[in-house]
Design an enzyme around this catalytic site. Structure first.
Site, PDB file in Angstrom:
ATOM      1  N   ASN A   9       0.870  -1.178   0.000  1.00  0.00           N
ATOM      2  CA  ASN A   9       0.000   0.000   0.000  1.00  0.00           C
ATOM      3  C   ASN A   9       0.911   1.234   0.000  1.00  0.00           C
ATOM      4  OD1 ASN A   9      -1.847   2.014   0.479  1.00  0.00           O
ATOM      5  ND2 ASN A   9      -2.382   1.347   2.550  1.00  0.00           N
ATOM      6  N   LYS A  11       0.136   4.271  -0.301  1.00  0.00           N
ATOM      7  CA  LYS A  11      -0.497   5.477   0.267  1.00  0.00           C
ATOM      8  C   LYS A  11      -0.209   6.685  -0.631  1.00  0.00           C
ATOM      9  CE  LYS A  11      -0.263   3.252   4.698  1.00  0.00           C
ATOM     10  NZ  LYS A  11      -0.187   3.356   6.140  1.00  0.00           N
ATOM     11  N   HIS A  95      -9.580   1.058   4.622  1.00  0.00           N
ATOM     12  CA  HIS A  95      -8.319   1.277   5.337  1.00  0.00           C
ATOM     13  C   HIS A  95      -8.587   2.214   6.518  1.00  0.00           C
ATOM     14  CE1 HIS A  95      -4.295   2.578   6.325  1.00  0.00           C
ATOM     15  NE2 HIS A  95      -3.879   1.480   5.740  1.00  0.00           N
ATOM     16  N   GLU A  97      -7.047   4.629   7.619  1.00  0.00           N
ATOM     17  CA  GLU A  97      -6.868   6.060   7.311  1.00  0.00           C
ATOM     18  C   GLU A  97      -8.111   6.620   6.610  1.00  0.00           C
ATOM     19  OE1 GLU A  97      -3.080   5.573   5.356  1.00  0.00           O
ATOM     20  OE2 GLU A  97      -2.219   5.051   7.303  1.00  0.00           O
ATOM     21  N   GLU A 167      -5.474  -5.056  10.475  1.00  0.00           N
ATOM     22  CA  GLU A 167      -4.450  -4.041  10.741  1.00  0.00           C
ATOM     23  C   GLU A 167      -4.775  -3.310  12.038  1.00  0.00           C
ATOM     24  OE1 GLU A 167      -2.430  -2.721   6.824  1.00  0.00           O
ATOM     25  OE2 GLU A 167      -4.268  -1.575   7.016  1.00  0.00           O
ATOM     26  N   GLY A 173       2.267   2.238  10.776  1.00  0.00           N
ATOM     27  CA  GLY A 173       3.212   3.340  10.628  1.00  0.00           C
ATOM     28  C   GLY A 173       3.881   3.758  11.930  1.00  0.00           C
ATOM     29  N   SER A 213       3.285  -2.088  10.326  1.00  0.00           N
ATOM     30  CA  SER A 213       4.741  -2.136  10.535  1.00  0.00           C
ATOM     31  C   SER A 213       5.372  -3.483  10.178  1.00  0.00           C
ATOM     32  CB  SER A 213       5.082  -1.721  11.973  1.00  0.00           C
ATOM     33  OG  SER A 213       4.647  -0.386  12.209  1.00  0.00           O
TER      34      SER A 213
HETATM   35  P1  PGA Z   1       2.729   0.307   7.624  1.00  0.00           P
HETATM   36  O1  PGA Z   1       1.287   0.504   6.939  1.00  0.00           O
HETATM   37  O2  PGA Z   1       3.309  -0.988   7.075  1.00  0.00           O
HETATM   38  O3  PGA Z   1       3.532   1.501   7.202  1.00  0.00           O
HETATM   39  O4  PGA Z   1       2.513   0.223   9.087  1.00  0.00           O
HETATM   40  C1  PGA Z   1       0.407  -0.583   6.749  1.00  0.00           C
HETATM   41  C2  PGA Z   1      -0.898  -0.106   6.165  1.00  0.00           C
HETATM   42  O5  PGA Z   1      -1.377   0.959   6.547  1.00  0.00           O
HETATM   43  O6  PGA Z   1      -1.494  -0.779   5.312  1.00  0.00           O
END
Ligand code: PGA
Length: 251
Positions: A9, A11, A95, A97, A167, A173, A213
């Site tokens: 992803n 983003k 997601h 976000e 997640e 993140g 992460s």
């Molecule tokens: P990250 O993001 O690996 O940077 O923690 C995962 C995601 O949001 O899909």
């Protein structure tokens, strides 16, 4: 047997030229890995160039979001038919976000999921709890609710093709990964929920990814868990080497 699945992803990262280059790099670095489905999700502006860059290789391309309608007065949105026509095979939905920063609720996500399936796109459905919910012992309750809401009324056969990404929001993140045991506990419970809602064969076909992460250093322990079928990778998907290493560990 479930084929492992690794999705990057990206983003809101990578310019047009950078996206095509990264896509090509991923395709080259993961060439010949037959035991894993590899998917990348660039920003919508870069979908066409990324699809072009991966060409007929094994790498699939996903959108990061979509609207459920085929067309209409929805400023700023993309439709499932547009994604299909561009050559997308997948779409990330729900997601955290999108849910937290853009106010997307469960009903929205359910409509999008239904529309993706109707248009032949594989939904990558994201779910997960906040830190407060985990600390209050409400992880399973949250995840169950999100799954039931998203899948409400969806036919069993379609559910088997959906990819679910667990997640935990506190792990996205932050550099703080759920332990393999914490993740397995939730993944196992999701598979049990799918067994209750549908049946054992649907539940055993559905791929459940872990996200939050994920890095080359922690993927081996995660993927060795019985109900973890791959990863949704954010930060570590922005570099060819780290993403390819994760894909190789899952293959
Ligand atoms: P990250 O993001 O690996 O940077 O923690 C995962 C995601 O949001 O899909």
């Amino acid at each position: 047997m479930r084929k492992p699945f690794v999705a990057g992803n990206w983003k809101m990262n990578k310019s047009l030229s950078e996206a095509a280059e990264l896509a090509k790099g991923v395709a080259d670095a993961t060439a010949g890995l037959n035991g894993v489905e590899v998917v990348i999700a660039p920003v919508s502006l870069c979908l066409a160039s990324v699809i072009d860059a991966v060409g007929s290789t094994h790498v699939g391309v996903s959108a990061q979001n979509m609207h459920w309608a085929e067309q209409g007065a929805y400023t700023g949105e993309l439709s499932p038919t547009m994604l299909k026509e561009a050559g997308c095979g997948y779409v990330i939905l729900g997601h955290s976000e999108r849910r937290e920063l853009f106010g997307e609720g469960d009903e929205f996500i359910h409509r999008k999921l239904r529309s993706a399936l109707n248009h032949g796109l594989v939904p990558i459905l994201c779910i997960g709890e906040t830190l407060e919910e985990r600390e209050a012992g409400k992880t399973q309750q949250k995840v169950d609710f999100q799954i039931r809401a998203a899948l409400s009324g969806i036919a069993a056969d379609d559910v088997a093709d959906i990819v679910i990404a667990y997640e935990p929001i506190w792990a996205i993140g932050t550099g703080r990964t759920a332990s393999p045991q914490q993740a397995q506990e939730v993944h196992g419970a999701i598979r049990e929920l799918l067994t209750t809602m549908y049946d054992g064969s649907i539940a055993s076909r559905c791929r459940i990814l872990y996200g939050g992460s994920v890095k080359p250093a922690n993927i081996d322990d995660l993927i060795s868990q019985p109900d973890i079928d791959g990863a949704l990778v954010g930060g570590a998907s922005l570099k060819v080497d780290s993403f390819a290493a994760i894909a190789k560990a899952c293959a």
